[in-house]
Design an enzyme around this catalytic site. Sequence first.
Site, PDB file in Angstrom:
ATOM      1  N   HIS A 106     -16.475 -53.924   2.636  1.00 13.72           N
ATOM      2  CA  HIS A 106     -17.327 -52.720   2.602  1.00 13.72           C
ATOM      3  C   HIS A 106     -17.595 -52.262   1.163  1.00 13.72           C
ATOM      4  CE1 HIS A 106     -18.198 -51.523   6.693  1.00 13.72           C
ATOM      5  NE2 HIS A 106     -16.930 -51.548   7.058  1.00 13.72           N
ATOM      6  N   CYS A 136     -16.858 -52.352  13.826  1.00 15.47           N
ATOM      7  CA  CYS A 136     -17.103 -51.598  12.596  1.00 15.47           C
ATOM      8  C   CYS A 136     -17.618 -50.209  12.960  1.00 15.47           C
ATOM      9  CB  CYS A 136     -18.132 -52.336  11.734  1.00 15.47           C
ATOM     10  SG  CYS A 136     -18.380 -51.560  10.132  1.00 15.47           S
ATOM     11  N   LEU A 137     -17.040 -49.214  12.319  1.00 17.82           N
ATOM     12  CA  LEU A 137     -17.461 -47.835  12.606  1.00 17.82           C
ATOM     13  C   LEU A 137     -18.926 -47.623  12.228  1.00 17.82           C
ATOM     14  CD1 LEU A 137     -14.295 -45.918  11.359  1.00 17.82           C
ATOM     15  CD2 LEU A 137     -14.917 -46.495  13.711  1.00 17.82           C
ATOM     16  N   GLN A 152     -18.637 -46.025   3.569  1.00 19.70           N
ATOM     17  CA  GLN A 152     -19.043 -45.702   4.942  1.00 19.70           C
ATOM     18  C   GLN A 152     -19.336 -44.215   5.122  1.00 19.70           C
ATOM     19  OE1 GLN A 152     -15.601 -48.103   6.749  1.00 19.70           O
ATOM     20  NE2 GLN A 152     -17.218 -48.401   8.270  1.00 19.70           N
ATOM     21  N   HIS A 162     -11.596 -56.652   5.728  1.00 17.80           N
ATOM     22  CA  HIS A 162     -12.765 -55.979   6.303  1.00 17.80           C
ATOM     23  C   HIS A 162     -13.193 -54.803   5.419  1.00 17.80           C
ATOM     24  CE1 HIS A 162     -15.115 -54.347   9.884  1.00 17.80           C
ATOM     25  NE2 HIS A 162     -15.051 -53.306   9.098  1.00 17.80           N
ATOM     26  N   GLU A 163     -12.188 -54.024   4.986  1.00 15.37           N
ATOM     27  CA  GLU A 163     -12.494 -52.840   4.160  1.00 15.37           C
ATOM     28  C   GLU A 163     -12.925 -53.242   2.757  1.00 15.37           C
ATOM     29  OE1 GLU A 163     -11.582 -50.887   7.578  1.00 15.37           O
ATOM     30  OE2 GLU A 163     -12.854 -50.376   5.878  1.00 15.37           O
ATOM     31  N   GLY A 197      -9.186 -48.502  10.028  1.00 17.06           N
ATOM     32  CA  GLY A 197      -9.499 -48.551   8.604  1.00 17.06           C
ATOM     33  C   GLY A 197     -10.836 -47.862   8.385  1.00 17.06           C
TER      34      GLY A 197
END
Length: 158
Positions: free
Chosen positions: A147, A101-102, A53, A143-144, A48
Amino acid sequence: MAEIREVVQLGHPLLRTQAQYVENVQEQRIQNLVDDLIATVGQANGVGIAAPQVAECCRLFIVASRPNLRYPYAPTMEPTAMINPKILAHSTEAVKGWEGCLSIPGIRGLVPRYQIVEVEYSDRNGKLQKQELTDFVARIFQHELDHLDGIVFLDRME
Ligand SMILES: O=C(O)C[C@@H](Cc1ccccc1)[C@H](O)SCc1ccccc1
Ligand SMILES: [Zn+2]
């Protein structure tokens, strides 16, 4: 005279109103962003990614579940753009699961998430979608969505 009439009927780009032109540019910007995010999440081996981000302040993310080391039974799905996403309802119990997490490389943590969420979003063609997501895909969605509100998984660890 026919060719002028034809141009008017076809709506030659140069004849569009300013508002139509701006709308068209904005639509193209969103499509380009969706394509960029899908390419990025693939290159990063993620499941994702959210627009903030990559410093794009719009309520848009990609969910791209696929089997991985921590979730070998995760479903494989077509990377899906979700625009203006929201949770309409959710199961009462939360289940802890591993997340990374990226934007926070090298750190993993156990995070509680609702196991089932009923969600609504617009797809990349502008069509309103309503779905029930479960388990890992529900986790990615939550999670997204976090963000988009400036929340990261570390904020949710107990
Ligand atoms: O930073 C991101 O938003 C992408 C995360 C999404 C994610 C959501 C829920 C649970 C795990 C990850 C990345 O995909 S991090 C890479 C990854 C992939 C699978 C499992 C764990 C971490
Ligand atoms: Zn993340």
